[in-house]
Design an enzyme around this catalytic site. Structure first.
Site, short mmCIF file in Angstrom:
data_model
loop_
_atom_site.label_atom_id
_atom_site.label_comp_id
_atom_site.label_asym_id
_atom_site.label_seq_id
_atom_site.Cartn_x
_atom_site.Cartn_y
_atom_site.Cartn_z
N ASP A 43 0.88 -1.50 -0.14
CA ASP A 43 -0.15 0.30 0.27
C ASP A 43 0.49 1.14 0.11
O ASP A 43 1.66 1.35 1.04
CB ASP A 43 -1.09 0.26 1.18
CG ASP A 43 -1.17 1.06 1.24
OD1 ASP A 43 -2.73 1.06 0.72
OD2 ASP A 43 -0.94 1.96 2.11
N TYR A 48 2.81 9.83 -0.53
CA TYR A 48 3.92 9.65 0.20
C TYR A 48 5.02 9.29 -0.52
O TYR A 48 6.30 8.87 0.36
CB TYR A 48 4.14 7.93 0.63
CG TYR A 48 2.75 7.05 1.24
CD1 TYR A 48 2.23 8.20 1.37
CD2 TYR A 48 2.09 5.93 1.59
CE1 TYR A 48 0.83 8.42 2.76
CE2 TYR A 48 0.94 5.87 1.55
CZ TYR A 48 0.80 6.63 2.37
OH TYR A 48 -0.96 6.07 3.20
N LYS A 73 -3.11 5.70 -4.01
CA LYS A 73 -3.95 6.78 -3.97
C LYS A 73 -4.07 8.33 -4.92
O LYS A 73 -2.88 8.12 -4.65
CB LYS A 73 -3.95 6.88 -1.75
CG LYS A 73 -4.35 5.67 -1.65
CD LYS A 73 -4.27 5.87 -0.82
CE LYS A 73 -3.68 5.01 0.76
NZ LYS A 73 -2.49 4.48 1.36
N HIS A 106 -7.28 9.26 -1.56
CA HIS A 106 -6.99 9.60 -0.65
C HIS A 106 -8.32 10.50 0.73
O HIS A 106 -7.95 9.73 1.66
CB HIS A 106 -5.55 10.44 -0.84
CG HIS A 106 -4.59 9.95 0.46
ND1 HIS A 106 -3.11 9.56 0.23
CD2 HIS A 106 -4.66 9.39 1.72
CE1 HIS A 106 -2.39 9.14 1.34
NE2 HIS A 106 -3.61 8.87 1.95
N THR A 229 10.04 -1.03 9.51
CA THR A 229 10.55 -0.46 8.15
C THR A 229 11.82 -1.65 8.99
O THR A 229 12.67 -2.33 8.49
CB THR A 229 11.43 0.68 8.62
OG1 THR A 229 11.42 1.35 9.44
CG2 THR A 229 10.72 1.52 7.70
#
Ligand code: NAD
Length: 279
Positions: A43, A48, A73, A106, A229
């Site tokens: 996603d 981003y 998005k 979004h 991460t």
């Protein structure tokens, strides 16, 4: 891995991996690590700035494109028919693909009706396999659902143990739109990772607080895309299929619901003004 069948017959993994706030320079490494662990659904979003990292990692994985499910998005600065249409082409390019599996609006701000038309067109042209929305609460969801020729397949909204979205869920179910959670771990807010109820329940199954909170959502039929991460946490968040929460434990977790956001409310005029300031 379990799959959810969307309202147009497309199958989507119920568990995926999100890259919100993943630095651009780390995205390729993170997504490649996630692929090694077994994640196949990713996603991202125009906002981003890391769609390209996702695209590079998928290309480098050497696995066939059809094995992956990519969600992105359209950001509010690209709202409106023409801009949204151009932004879809940019996303396809950045993701190095000729189709997006799931494309969402979004935020419900700006000319998102124009964006929705551009998405319907992309869907009909085979550039997108499913279309939907994000952060559309029942008022705006019902409006766009009524307007849409191609009904939204998904609504991605803040959903976790403290905000279980009971009302939104009722309306999404009524109109056959899949609920997809953002912030499934509440981004750690409300002291999520030290929650006593989740800890106690986890101890019974030999599972972590994160795993219990995520499993609760899976057992409630929610699509999840936890983010980390760190490889060990990515593994932890992926290992959810070797236990089942009892009805009694599900009920205890249900009681953690506050019905409120731990971030911000889309009904708050100050929030809307903040979004308008970006436009
Ligand atoms: P999340 O609830 O998935 O929390 C992520 C954070 O929790 C990590 O940054 C890390 O600090 C911590 N964490 C993760 N796994 C852990 C573990 N096993 N143990 C301890 N700590 C752990 O938050 P999120 O990233 O906001 O949401 C997930 C995804 O949802 C995003 O990456 C993005 O793809 C999507 N999202 C969408 C919207 C939207 O408006 N549509 C908004 C936010 C996020």
């Amino acid at each position: 891995m379990d799959y959810i069948t969307l309202n147009n017959g497309v199958k989507m993994p119920q568990l995926g991996y999100g890259v919100y706030q993943t630095p651009v320079e780390d995205t390729e490494r993170c997504v490649l690590d996630a692929i090694k662990i077994g994640y196949r659904s990713f996603d991202t979003a125009q906002a981003y700035g890391n769609e390209a990292g996702v695209g590079v990692a998928i290309a480098k994985s050497g696995l066939p494109r059809e094995e992956f499910f990519i969600t992105t998005k359209i950001w509010i600065t690209n709202a409106g028919y023409e801009k949204a249409k151009a932004s879809i082409e940019q996303s396809l390019k950045a993701l190095q693909t000729d189709y997006i599996d799931l494309l969402l609006i979004h935020q419900p701000f700006g000319d998102y009706y124009g964006s929705y038309r551009a998405m319907e067109e992309a869907y009909e042209a085979g550039k997108v396999r499913a279309i939907g929305v994000s952060n559309f609460y029942p008022d705006r969801f019902l409006d766009i659902e009524h307007f849409a020729k191609i009904k939204p397949a998904v609504n991605q909204i803040e959903t976790h143990v403290f905000q279980q979205q009971k009302v939104a869920k009722e309306y999404l179910q009524k109109y056959n739109t899949q609920i997809m959670s953002w912030g499934p771990l509440a981004e750690g807010r409300n002291d999520f990772f030290n929650n006593e109820t989740l800890k106690e329940i986890g101890a019974k199954y030999g599972k972590s607080v994160a795993q219990v909170g995520l499993k609760f959502l899976l057992q409630n039929g929610v699509v999840i895309i936890p983010k980390s991460t760190h490889v060990e946490r990515m593994e932890e968040n992926f290992n959810l299929y070797d236990f089942e929460l009892s009805a009694e434990d599900m009920k205890r977790i249900e009681e953690l619901d506050t019905g409120n956001s731990v971030f911000f409310s889309h009904y708050d005029p100050a929030t809307v003004e903040w979004f308008m300031s970006i436009l």
